[in-house]
Structures are given as structure tokens and as C-alpha cells.
Scaffold this motif. Structure first.
Motif, PDB file in Angstrom:
ATOM      1  N   ARG A   1      -0.767 -78.423 -18.491  1.00 33.94           N
ATOM      2  CA  ARG A   1      -0.100 -77.351 -17.756  1.00 33.94           C
ATOM      3  C   ARG A   1      -1.102 -76.567 -16.906  1.00 33.94           C
ATOM      4  N   ILE A   2      -2.276 -76.302 -17.473  1.00 39.24           N
ATOM      5  CA  ILE A   2      -3.306 -75.602 -16.706  1.00 39.24           C
ATOM      6  C   ILE A   2      -3.748 -76.441 -15.508  1.00 39.24           C
ATOM      7  N   GLY A   3      -3.880 -77.742 -15.715  1.00 44.27           N
ATOM      8  CA  GLY A   3      -4.263 -78.622 -14.607  1.00 44.27           C
ATOM      9  C   GLY A   3      -3.269 -78.557 -13.462  1.00 44.27           C
ATOM     10  N   ALA A   4      -1.973 -78.530 -13.785  1.00 44.11           N
ATOM     11  CA  ALA A   4      -0.952 -78.431 -12.746  1.00 44.11           C
ATOM     12  C   ALA A   4      -1.028 -77.087 -12.034  1.00 44.11           C
ATOM     13  N   PHE A   5      -1.290 -76.029 -12.785  1.00 45.62           N
ATOM     14  CA  PHE A   5      -1.416 -74.701 -12.189  1.00 45.62           C
ATOM     15  C   PHE A   5      -2.597 -74.639 -11.222  1.00 45.62           C
ATOM     16  N   LEU A   6      -3.735 -75.169 -11.639  1.00 45.23           N
ATOM     17  CA  LEU A   6      -4.919 -75.153 -10.774  1.00 45.23           C
ATOM     18  C   LEU A   6      -4.690 -75.976  -9.507  1.00 45.23           C
ATOM     19  N   GLN A   7      -3.976 -77.087  -9.653  1.00 51.77           N
ATOM     20  CA  GLN A   7      -3.628 -77.878  -8.474  1.00 51.77           C
ATOM     21  C   GLN A   7      -2.786 -77.053  -7.505  1.00 51.77           C
TER      22      GLN A   7
ATOM     23  N   PRO B   1      14.478 -58.910 -11.123  1.00 57.01           N
ATOM     24  CA  PRO B   1      13.733 -58.619 -12.358  1.00 57.01           C
ATOM     25  C   PRO B   1      13.531 -57.130 -12.607  1.00 57.01           C
ATOM     26  N   GLY B   2      13.224 -56.378 -11.562  1.00 60.93           N
ATOM     27  CA  GLY B   2      13.238 -54.932 -11.678  1.00 60.93           C
ATOM     28  C   GLY B   2      12.008 -54.255 -12.239  1.00 60.93           C
ATOM     29  N   GLY B   3      11.016 -54.979 -12.746  1.00 59.62           N
ATOM     30  CA  GLY B   3       9.831 -54.347 -13.315  1.00 59.62           C
ATOM     31  C   GLY B   3       8.561 -55.034 -12.857  1.00 59.62           C
ATOM     32  N   ASN B   4       7.614 -55.158 -13.785  1.00 54.52           N
ATOM     33  CA  ASN B   4       6.343 -55.802 -13.440  1.00 54.52           C
ATOM     34  C   ASN B   4       6.280 -57.248 -13.913  1.00 54.52           C
ATOM     35  N   LEU B   5       7.433 -57.806 -14.315  1.00 52.40           N
ATOM     36  CA  LEU B   5       7.471 -59.195 -14.767  1.00 52.40           C
ATOM     37  C   LEU B   5       8.454 -60.017 -13.950  1.00 52.40           C
ATOM     38  N   THR B   6       8.094 -61.254 -13.716  1.00 52.69           N
ATOM     39  CA  THR B   6       9.004 -62.278 -13.214  1.00 52.69           C
ATOM     40  C   THR B   6       8.439 -63.617 -13.665  1.00 52.69           C
ATOM     41  N   GLY B   7       9.093 -64.703 -13.291  1.00 52.02           N
ATOM     42  CA  GLY B   7       8.542 -65.986 -13.702  1.00 52.02           C
ATOM     43  C   GLY B   7       9.558 -67.099 -13.723  1.00 52.02           C
ATOM     44  N   PHE B   8       9.376 -68.010 -14.680  1.00 47.22           N
ATOM     45  CA  PHE B   8      10.181 -69.222 -14.772  1.00 47.22           C
ATOM     46  C   PHE B   8      10.863 -69.263 -16.136  1.00 47.22           C
TER      47      PHE B   8
ATOM     48  N   TYR C   1       4.424 -75.348 -13.593  1.00 48.58           N
ATOM     49  CA  TYR C   1       3.092 -74.740 -13.537  1.00 48.58           C
ATOM     50  C   TYR C   1       2.433 -74.954 -12.178  1.00 48.58           C
ATOM     51  N   ARG C   2       2.758 -76.025 -11.526  1.00 48.03           N
ATOM     52  CA  ARG C   2       2.272 -76.200 -10.150  1.00 48.03           C
ATOM     53  C   ARG C   2       3.019 -75.264  -9.216  1.00 48.03           C
ATOM     54  N   ARG C   3       4.340 -75.148  -9.415  1.00 41.50           N
ATOM     55  CA  ARG C   3       5.150 -74.322  -8.521  1.00 41.50           C
ATOM     56  C   ARG C   3       4.905 -72.829  -8.714  1.00 41.50           C
ATOM     57  N   VAL C   4       4.500 -72.419  -9.927  1.00 37.48           N
ATOM     58  CA  VAL C   4       4.300 -70.987 -10.166  1.00 37.48           C
ATOM     59  C   VAL C   4       3.135 -70.439  -9.360  1.00 37.48           C
ATOM     60  N   ALA C   5       2.265 -71.319  -8.879  1.00 39.19           N
ATOM     61  CA  ALA C   5       1.140 -70.855  -8.064  1.00 39.19           C
ATOM     62  C   ALA C   5       1.626 -70.102  -6.832  1.00 39.19           C
TER      63      ALA C   5
END
Length: 328
Positions: free
Chosen positions: A47-53, A135-142, A272-276
Motif C-alpha cells: 500500500r505504501i508503494g502505491a502511495f509513493l507511486q 466531510p465538514g471538518g479536518n478529515l476526508t479520505g476513502f 493508495y495510489r489515487r489518494v495521492a
């Protein structure tokens, strides 16, 4: 683990700025990454590898214009609280966090530092966001999963093991989705002719005792719902299912590649790639409150034929035909 860095206060003034502040002053941006896996877990590393990519695709290069600080909690609540405080002390521009056990302590500790969560089953029910669209605050994501999967889990379990009349639902009772999934499965269980029992996961000892006790009666099967603890202890769960001849449906593919019988759930690497893109946008000034929570785009059905054979199960051709991945 990387050493802690602290701001030393002397006489009411700042005697020494942390490395984080100096790096940011020089144009270096700082990202915290908080994983509920152990550092050596291959799933976490993938997952980290996909994020770094993904970061590279947006022009971010480690040591050039971005620094990344990692923490790995192994699903340990005490470590999660400690590492949440450590990451926040480093003054990151944004934190990427996986699972309720990491996001929860961060959410309790800050309402200002941007946090992008990964693969949270029920972010609204957990109180992390006001809604998926806003989301309305300091969080968002997947987000990941939906309670509508409950019927599919039972359908697949009965299809591959028609003799199952008792289902143990492995869940983390401390998170909202643990309660939600159990209720959703119980609601549809009568239509499949099965009785449902919760199998709680808090640590390895409880998992072993609970599965062993459930297996004492015949015609049992398991449904493993999503949680950081289930992911961290997946080898133990898979081993116990095999030892007690319990057919099991898991919520993600990596259980099946580790020897589990069958899984039904979204891809866990591509997000994890898309969250970048969200990390990039937040570092450049956008607010998590304005970025809608993303939902799964593809669901994967995976089957391990070797495990099916060991359990004495014959996989129906119709089920094989629908599988996205078959491990032989």
C-alpha cells in the motif's frame, strides 16, 4: 522507529525549533503516514508503494520537496495513541492514516491538522465526517465496504459451503462498523437459514479462544468483517479456520492470497495510489472539508482452490465463473 523530535521550551520562549519547522521553512513539505499494520507486513508495504507511486505522479520526491514520517501500530491501541501524538508533534502538513485504530486517536487529538483516512468502513457512523459528500471538518479520505455487503457474504458462504447452518461473525466490537456489520448480517441471516454469533477480536488470545469455542459445534462457517485487528491477526484467523475446518468469507483479497478460502471486497492497493491526489491538493492549500469522501469503484471476488480442497469443498462452476481471481 524514528527518534522523537521535541520542541524545547525555555523561559517561555522557543529555545530550539524541531527539524520539522526548519524543513518547512526551507520549502520542504511534511507528510505523516500512520498504518495499522506491522512495519514488516507485505500488505502494508504494498500500500505504501502505491502511495509513493501516486506522489511521484504529482511531482513529489522524497528528500527533494517532501519528507515522510512513518508510524506502524500493529493494531495496538496503546501504540496508536502514542504514535498519533508523535506524528502531530512533528507538525506535518497532512497525515495519511489507515483504519479506525489510527484515525480515532488522531481525530481525538486534533481538529486542525488535515487527516486523510484510508479504507474506513463507516466514516459517518464513526463520527469522522458529517457526510460523505461534505466531510465538514479536518478529515476526508476513502471509505470501504457498505453494510449491503452483508447479504453477499452469506450468499457466498452458502454457495461454497451449503451445509453451513451456523455463522460466526468476526468483528471488532470497539468500532462502529463492527456493530453495524453484525446487525446487518443478523438481519438477513434467516433468509439463508443460518444462525449468527459474534466472534469478537481484541487480541490474539481472544481470537483463538472465541474461534475454538465456536468450532466445537458442527456445520459452522465464518464471516470476517473489516477491521485493523482482523488485518493484523489474519494469519492466526486463517490458521484457526483451517485447523477447525471452518469455511470462511473474508472482506479483502489479501486474506485469500495468505491462504483464506474466499473474499469479496474492493481493491485495497489502487486507492493508495489515487489518494495521492488528495494529499497533493491539501498540501497546496485545499481543505479536507471541501473534498468528498471517495467510495470503492471495483469489488473483487477471489477464491483459493487449494484451501477449498483442504476443506473438502467443491467450488461450483458458476461461482468459479464469477471470480475475478482464482488461486490454485
Amino acid at each position: 522507529m524514528k527518534r522523537r523530535e521535541f520542541i524545547t521550551l525555555l523561559g517561555g520562549g522557543v529555545a530550539a525549533w524541531p527539524i520539522a519547522a526548519r524543513a518547512q521553512q526551507a520549502g520542504m513539505r511534511r507528510i505523516g503516514v500512520f498504518m495499522h499494520f506491522a512495519a514488516e507486513d507485505p500488505e502494508g508495504q504494498a500500500r505504501i508503494g502505491a502511495f509513493l507511486q501516486g506522489l511521484q505522479e504529482f511531482g513529489w520526491a522524497i528528500g527533494n520537496n517532501v519528507q515522510i514520517d512513518y508510524r506502524w501500530s500493529s493494531g495496538d491501541p496503546e501504540l496508536s495513541r502514542r504514535y498519533a501524538a508523535e506524528l502531530l508533534a512533528l507538525a506535518p502538513d497532512v497525515i495519511l492514516a489507515t483504519g479506525n485504530t489510527t484515525v480515532g486517536p488522531l481525530h481525538q487529538a486534533t481538529r486542525t491538522v488535515p487527516i486523510v483516512f484510508m479504507l474506513i468502513p463507516d466514516p459517518v457512523g464513526a463520527g469522522f465526517v458529517e457526510s460523505l459528500a461534505r466531510p465538514g471538518g479536518n478529515l476526508t479520505g476513502f471509505a470501504v465496504f457498505e453494510y449491503g455487503y452483508a447479504a453477499k457474504y452469506l450468499e457466498l458462504l452458502k454457495e461454497i459451503a451449503p451445509g453451513v447452518t451456523r455463522t460466526g461473525v468476526i468483528r471488532d466490537p470497539t468500532i462502529t462498523s463492527g456493530t453495524g456489520y453484525l446487525a446487518a448480517i443478523q438481519a438477513v441471516a434467516p433468509s439463508f437459514g443460518v444462525d449468527v454469533s459474534p466472534v469478537n477480536v481484541r487480541d490474539a488470545g481472544e481470537i483463538e479462544r472465541a474461534i475454538t469455542a465456536f468450532a466445537r459445534s458442527s456445520n459452522g462457517g465464518l464471516i470476517v468483517t473489516g477491521s485493523g485487528l482482523a488485518a493484523v491477526h489474519r494469519e492466526l484467523i486463517i490458521t484457526l479456520a483451517a485447523r477447525h475446518k471452518l469455511p470462511a468469507v473474508y472482506y479483502q483479497r489479501f486474506f485469500v492470497t495468505s491462504g483464506g478460502l474466499l473474499s469479496y471486497g474492493p481493491n485495497t492497493i489502487d486507492p493508495y495510489r489515487r489518494v495521492a491526489s488528495y494529499i497533493d491538493r491539501i498540501v497546496k492549500g485545499e481543505k479536507p472539508a471541501d473534498l468528498p469522501v471517495q467510495e470503492p469503484t471495483k469489488v473483487v471476488l477471489a477464491i483459493n482452490l487449494k484451501t477449498a480442497k483442504a476443506l473438502g469443498l467443491e467450488v461450483p462452476p458458476t461461482l468459479l465463473a464469477r471470480a475475478d481471481e482464482v488461486i490454485e
